[in-house]
Design a protein around this motif. Structure first.
Motif, PDB file in Angstrom:
ATOM      1  N   ALA A   1       0.823  -1.215   0.000  1.00 49.76           N
ATOM      2  CA  ALA A   1       0.000   0.000   0.000  1.00 49.76           C
ATOM      3  C   ALA A   1       0.852   1.258   0.000  1.00 49.76           C
ATOM      4  O   ALA A   1       0.501   2.263  -0.625  1.00 49.76           O
ATOM      5  CB  ALA A   1      -0.937  -0.005   1.211  1.00 49.76           C
TER       6      ALA A   1
ATOM      7  N   TYR B   1       1.840   2.554  -3.336  1.00 45.96           N
ATOM      8  CA  TYR B   1       0.692   3.175  -4.010  1.00 45.96           C
ATOM      9  C   TYR B   1       0.427   4.576  -3.473  1.00 45.96           C
ATOM     10  O   TYR B   1       0.170   5.516  -4.216  1.00 45.96           O
ATOM     11  CB  TYR B   1      -0.563   2.305  -3.846  1.00 45.96           C
ATOM     12  CG  TYR B   1      -0.608   1.185  -4.848  1.00 45.96           C
ATOM     13  CD1 TYR B   1      -1.323   1.321  -6.036  1.00 45.96           C
ATOM     14  CD2 TYR B   1       0.098   0.005  -4.634  1.00 45.96           C
ATOM     15  CE1 TYR B   1      -1.346   0.308  -6.970  1.00 45.96           C
ATOM     16  CE2 TYR B   1       0.081  -1.010  -5.565  1.00 45.96           C
ATOM     17  CZ  TYR B   1      -0.642  -0.855  -6.731  1.00 45.96           C
ATOM     18  OH  TYR B   1      -0.655  -1.847  -7.665  1.00 45.96           O
TER      19      TYR B   1
ATOM     20  N   ALA C   1       0.587   8.062  -5.498  1.00 41.18           N
ATOM     21  CA  ALA C   1      -0.653   8.840  -5.494  1.00 41.18           C
ATOM     22  C   ALA C   1      -0.373  10.274  -5.047  1.00 41.18           C
ATOM     23  O   ALA C   1      -0.858  11.237  -5.651  1.00 41.18           O
ATOM     24  CB  ALA C   1      -1.689   8.182  -4.584  1.00 41.18           C
TER      25      ALA C   1
ATOM     26  N   TRP D   1      -4.624   9.347  -9.573  1.00 45.82           N
ATOM     27  CA  TRP D   1      -4.165   9.243  -8.174  1.00 45.82           C
ATOM     28  C   TRP D   1      -5.275   8.785  -7.245  1.00 45.82           C
ATOM     29  O   TRP D   1      -5.017   8.064  -6.272  1.00 45.82           O
ATOM     30  CB  TRP D   1      -3.430  10.497  -7.704  1.00 45.82           C
ATOM     31  CG  TRP D   1      -4.179  11.642  -7.054  1.00 45.82           C
ATOM     32  CD1 TRP D   1      -4.431  12.848  -7.599  1.00 45.82           C
ATOM     33  CD2 TRP D   1      -4.679  11.710  -5.703  1.00 45.82           C
ATOM     34  NE1 TRP D   1      -5.090  13.656  -6.699  1.00 45.82           N
ATOM     35  CE2 TRP D   1      -5.258  12.990  -5.525  1.00 45.82           C
ATOM     36  CE3 TRP D   1      -4.716  10.818  -4.629  1.00 45.82           C
ATOM     37  CZ2 TRP D   1      -5.846  13.399  -4.330  1.00 45.82           C
ATOM     38  CZ3 TRP D   1      -5.320  11.223  -3.434  1.00 45.82           C
ATOM     39  CH2 TRP D   1      -5.872  12.495  -3.299  1.00 45.82           C
TER      40      TRP D   1
ATOM     41  N   LEU E   1      -5.231   5.109  -7.678  1.00 54.84           N
ATOM     42  CA  LEU E   1      -4.075   4.535  -6.982  1.00 54.84           C
ATOM     43  C   LEU E   1      -4.325   4.509  -5.484  1.00 54.84           C
ATOM     44  O   LEU E   1      -3.948   3.552  -4.791  1.00 54.84           O
ATOM     45  CB  LEU E   1      -2.809   5.344  -7.294  1.00 54.84           C
ATOM     46  CG  LEU E   1      -2.247   5.201  -8.707  1.00 54.84           C
ATOM     47  CD1 LEU E   1      -1.049   6.141  -8.900  1.00 54.84           C
ATOM     48  CD2 LEU E   1      -1.825   3.764  -8.991  1.00 54.84           C
TER      49      LEU E   1
ATOM     50  N   PHE F   1      -6.599   1.608  -4.810  1.00 53.14           N
ATOM     51  CA  PHE F   1      -5.852   0.347  -4.875  1.00 53.14           C
ATOM     52  C   PHE F   1      -5.008   0.188  -3.604  1.00 53.14           C
ATOM     53  O   PHE F   1      -4.964  -0.886  -3.002  1.00 53.14           O
ATOM     54  CB  PHE F   1      -4.927   0.328  -6.102  1.00 53.14           C
ATOM     55  CG  PHE F   1      -5.659   0.291  -7.425  1.00 53.14           C
ATOM     56  CD1 PHE F   1      -6.864  -0.369  -7.563  1.00 53.14           C
ATOM     57  CD2 PHE F   1      -5.120   0.911  -8.551  1.00 53.14           C
ATOM     58  CE1 PHE F   1      -7.543  -0.402  -8.786  1.00 53.14           C
ATOM     59  CE2 PHE F   1      -5.776   0.883  -9.775  1.00 53.14           C
ATOM     60  CZ  PHE F   1      -6.989   0.229  -9.888  1.00 53.14           C
ATOM     61  N   GLY F   2      -4.324   1.270  -3.223  1.00 55.41           N
ATOM     62  CA  GLY F   2      -3.495   1.225  -2.020  1.00 55.41           C
ATOM     63  C   GLY F   2      -4.342   0.911  -0.796  1.00 55.41           C
ATOM     64  O   GLY F   2      -3.968   0.079   0.045  1.00 55.41           O
TER      65      GLY F   2
ATOM     66  N   TYR G   1      -5.172  -2.733  -0.830  1.00 55.70           N
ATOM     67  CA  TYR G   1      -4.028  -3.562  -0.435  1.00 55.70           C
ATOM     68  C   TYR G   1      -3.739  -3.441   1.058  1.00 55.70           C
ATOM     69  O   TYR G   1      -3.219  -4.352   1.668  1.00 55.70           O
ATOM     70  CB  TYR G   1      -2.777  -3.179  -1.246  1.00 55.70           C
ATOM     71  CG  TYR G   1      -2.768  -3.781  -2.645  1.00 55.70           C
ATOM     72  CD1 TYR G   1      -3.030  -5.137  -2.831  1.00 55.70           C
ATOM     73  CD2 TYR G   1      -2.484  -3.010  -3.764  1.00 55.70           C
ATOM     74  CE1 TYR G   1      -3.022  -5.695  -4.098  1.00 55.70           C
ATOM     75  CE2 TYR G   1      -2.469  -3.558  -5.040  1.00 55.70           C
ATOM     76  CZ  TYR G   1      -2.740  -4.908  -5.196  1.00 55.70           C
ATOM     77  OH  TYR G   1      -2.729  -5.464  -6.443  1.00 55.70           O
TER      78      TYR G   1
ATOM     79  N   TYR H   1       3.057  -4.964  -6.989  1.00 53.61           N
ATOM     80  CA  TYR H   1       4.105  -4.035  -7.443  1.00 53.61           C
ATOM     81  C   TYR H   1       4.147  -3.940  -8.967  1.00 53.61           C
ATOM     82  O   TYR H   1       4.307  -2.858  -9.531  1.00 53.61           O
ATOM     83  CB  TYR H   1       5.475  -4.476  -6.905  1.00 53.61           C
ATOM     84  CG  TYR H   1       5.633  -4.198  -5.425  1.00 53.61           C
ATOM     85  CD1 TYR H   1       5.615  -2.884  -4.949  1.00 53.61           C
ATOM     86  CD2 TYR H   1       5.788  -5.231  -4.502  1.00 53.61           C
ATOM     87  CE1 TYR H   1       5.740  -2.619  -3.600  1.00 53.61           C
ATOM     88  CE2 TYR H   1       5.907  -4.968  -3.145  1.00 53.61           C
ATOM     89  CZ  TYR H   1       5.890  -3.658  -2.696  1.00 53.61           C
ATOM     90  OH  TYR H   1       6.015  -3.391  -1.358  1.00 53.61           O
TER      91      TYR H   1
ATOM     92  N   LEU I   1       1.499  -1.703 -10.169  1.00 56.20           N
ATOM     93  CA  LEU I   1       1.812  -0.286  -9.951  1.00 56.20           C
ATOM     94  C   LEU I   1       2.763   0.217 -11.037  1.00 56.20           C
ATOM     95  O   LEU I   1       2.570   1.313 -11.583  1.00 56.20           O
ATOM     96  CB  LEU I   1       2.429  -0.089  -8.565  1.00 56.20           C
ATOM     97  CG  LEU I   1       2.814   1.355  -8.221  1.00 56.20           C
ATOM     98  CD1 LEU I   1       1.600   2.270  -8.241  1.00 56.20           C
ATOM     99  CD2 LEU I   1       3.490   1.428  -6.855  1.00 56.20           C
TER     100      LEU I   1
ATOM    101  N   PHE J   1      -4.994  -6.576 -10.517  1.00 54.75           N
ATOM    102  CA  PHE J   1      -5.420  -6.157  -9.188  1.00 54.75           C
ATOM    103  C   PHE J   1      -6.597  -6.990  -8.689  1.00 54.75           C
ATOM    104  O   PHE J   1      -6.583  -7.514  -7.572  1.00 54.75           O
ATOM    105  CB  PHE J   1      -5.794  -4.679  -9.237  1.00 54.75           C
ATOM    106  CG  PHE J   1      -6.473  -4.178  -8.002  1.00 54.75           C
ATOM    107  CD1 PHE J   1      -5.749  -3.917  -6.858  1.00 54.75           C
ATOM    108  CD2 PHE J   1      -7.846  -3.960  -7.982  1.00 54.75           C
ATOM    109  CE1 PHE J   1      -6.368  -3.457  -5.715  1.00 54.75           C
ATOM    110  CE2 PHE J   1      -8.470  -3.495  -6.849  1.00 54.75           C
ATOM    111  CZ  PHE J   1      -7.731  -3.248  -5.711  1.00 54.75           C
TER     112      PHE J   1
END
Lengths: 147, 456
Positions: free
Chosen positions: B9, B12, B16, B60, B63, B66-67, B70, B88, B91, B141
């Protein structure tokens, strides 16, 4: 009090219900857009090419078209009408082309439109596209020619 | 941090925040062009600057989502991520695509090329190769996250988050459809844009908010999860048919003026529910969590999204009002406060919450972080107010009186100057947030000064 599983089932079932209605209405709206609100006969290759030029130059990131886009430059959905295209289509096409050729104005303190160096054919097709867009049945939007 | 793989995370969040900086600086330049129109007009015209501003924002925020996924999925599923490596690689793919898109916009490369050139539809300008890259990254993802959840504990939070993330990927597929008929183009363009921000993104937001409130307040999971289902149900019941408020004036049937007005007016309800939810949980929760800044951002996200998306959305959503206000600065005002209040704020909230855990330390730089909260929120509120005034005047002069666009714009200069000022202040707040998040002070507070049970 409803339990968590009741809330979950209402969420899944209800969402599916509304999505199905939405997809059904979309199908009708698609049919309407192709056959009723736009002109199938005049949607020719020149119009399609004009739309491609509109996209390649990212025009929508300054202008709006049917009210959507950036709000930095004038609405173009009805620019053909604004240039007098209802009475004199040929004149409006020429006026749009001349406008494109005359940019940028270079006037200090005035918003600048870039010079895109379009060929005569590209200018024609762009004007065709803007003419076609002006014929869309938009429920009488915009309220006036100012756009 | 309970699971090692949550560390993904952090990468990410870092990317971001770099894009956040680019986004707000791009916005500042765009705001400056409004008051000094000749600025950069040859090098980077307004449309290019705006593409950087909007695209950086969208990427962003994704992202950040996603972060957040995670970070919170391992804790919810109670197991390590299926594959940190996929995380990774995904990303890297997204960074390459983002850089590719920005370079394509700024240097205007491969113009007109169907695969390499930009595709100039608003917000979906990414060249086709970048779009395909985004789809591949999304599939990586979803595979990674779904496998983790399938093998682990399933909670309401993971259910709703996964559904939202799958929805993001599925509706993005409509960006590949570019018909010659402008009306069809617009109908399906909204399938991406509206069903994202007024549909599935709300699911992601509700899930992140619920996770944070669960951790920050210590309220019983059963209560939090019931709330989550109620909120997302309200979001989709109103939001799906609420798409109709974009189908008023683009060559679509007249019945949308009714359907759109009724359902989009109800879109305010889920946002109000989120305000009630977050304040009730914080009020009822017994936990004295040390990360006060995270609580502030969580409450702020629910309040500002209620005003930005809810109230400012309702302001111009009824067809009879929208007929006059459509495509004016009113829309710009709403867009700014809604994106900031809902999706920027929820991202900054989860970053504020997660970073100390990822760095394995007590919450740090909280005062700086909270100052940045107030700077950003005041600046964005001010920007929204001045754009709303500008929009109201524009609506009257242009749509009622019929004055021409540029003549009207020339009379709005004062508002654009104030907007630029608000933007400059916002940039200060954003940079302060990034500093407070990524430059922790060296000395560690003694861990024993806090109760370890609270610092979850």
């Amino acid at each position: 009090m409803y339990t968590k599983s009741a809330a979950r089932n209402i969420f899944y079932g209800g969402s599916l219900f509304f999505l199905l209605i939405f997809f059904g209405l979309t199908a009708h709206t698609h049919y309407y857009a192709v056959n009723v609100s736009t002109n199938k006969e005049t949607l020719n290759e020149a119009v399609a090419h004009g739309k491609k030029i509109w996209e390649d130059k990212a025009c929508v990131n300054c202008h709006t078209i049917l009210g959507e886009g950036a709000y930095f430059a004038p609405e173009l959905g009805n620019v053909f009408v604004r240039f007098g295209g209802k009475d004199d289509p040929e004149g409006a096409r020429e006026a749009i082309k001349d406008w494109m050729k005359a940019q940028p104005s270079g006037v200090e303190g005035r918003r600048q439109m870039p010079q895109f160096n379009l060929s005569e054919k590209e200018l024609d097709d762009l004007a065709e596209f803007l003419q076609w867009v002006s014929t869309i049945d938009t429920n009488n939007w915009p309220p006036n020619d100012a756009g | 941090m309970k699971y090692q793989s949550q560390k993904v995370a952090m990468a990410y969040f870092a990317v971001a925040m770099a894009l956040f900086a680019i986004q707000v600086l791009g916005g500042l330049v765009a705001g400056y062009i409004y008051i000094a129109p000749n600025f950069l007009s040859d090098l980077a015209p307004f449309n290019v600057v705006r593409m950087v501003h909007t695209n950086a924002l969208i990427v962003w925020l994704l992202l950040g989502f996603f972060g957040a996924a995670y970070y919170l999925i391992p804790e919810e599923a109670e197991r390590e991520l299926y594959s940190p490596m996929i995380g990774y690689l995904q990303l890297i793919l997204l960074v390459v695509g983002t850089l590719g898109a920005v370079i394509t916009y700024v240097f205007n490369l491969f113009e007109g090329n169907f695969f390499l050139g930009l595709q100039g539809r608003e917000f979906l300008e990414q060249p086709l190769w970048v779009k395909l890259g985004i789809i591949v990254a999304a599939l990586m993802f979803l595979f990674n996250i779904s496998m983790t959840v399938l093998k682990g504990r399933k909670t309401a939070i993971t259910n709703v988050l996964l559904l939202g993330l799958w929805g993001i990927a599925i509706f993005f597929l409509f960006s590949l459809y570019v018909p010659d008929n402008l009306v069809l183009d617009k109908i399906y363009w909204w399938y991406v844009v509206h069903l994202w921000v007024e549909g599935v993104w709300e699911l992601v937001m509700a899930a992140i908010l619920a996770f944070m409130l669960l951790k920050l307040t210590g309220v019983d999971r059963e209560i939090v999860e019931k709330w989550v289902y109620v909120i997302v149900a309200l979001a989709l019941f109103s939001g799906v048919l609420g798409t109709g408020h974009h189908y008023y004036w683009i060559g679509t049937p007249k019945y949308w003026t009714w359907i759109g007005s009724i359902f989009s007016a109800l879109e305010v309800v889920p946002f109000f529910a989120m305000v009630v939810f977050s304040f009730t949980m914080v009020w009822k929760g017994g936990r004295d969590h040390p990360n006060k800044a995270a609580i502030l951002w969580a409450l702020g996200a629910s309040v500002m999204s209620f005003f930005g998306a809810g109230v400012w959305g309702f302001m111009h959503t009824l067809a009879s009002v929208n007929y006059y206000s459509h495509g004016t600065q009113v829309t710009a005002a709403h867009g700014h406060l809604a994106f900031f209040g809902a999706y920027v704020s929820i991202n900054l909230a989860i970053i504020t919450y997660a970073m100390p855990h990822l760095l394995k330390r007590e919450p740090y730089n909280q005062v700086l972080n909270m100052i940045s909260f107030w700077i950003m929120n005041s600046a964005m509120a001010f920007m929204t107010f001045v754009l709303t005034f500008a929009g109201a005047i524009q609506t009257h002069l242009q749509r009622v009186n019929g004055d021409y666009f540029m003549d009207v714009q020339d009379q709005l200069g004062l508002f654009y100057m104030m907007r630029f000022g608000a933007g400059a202040v916002f940039v200060v707040g954003a940079l302060l947030f990034i500093y407070a998040t990524f430059v922790p002070r060296k000395e560690l507070m003694s861990a024993s000064s806090r109760s370890p049970a609270a610092a979850e």
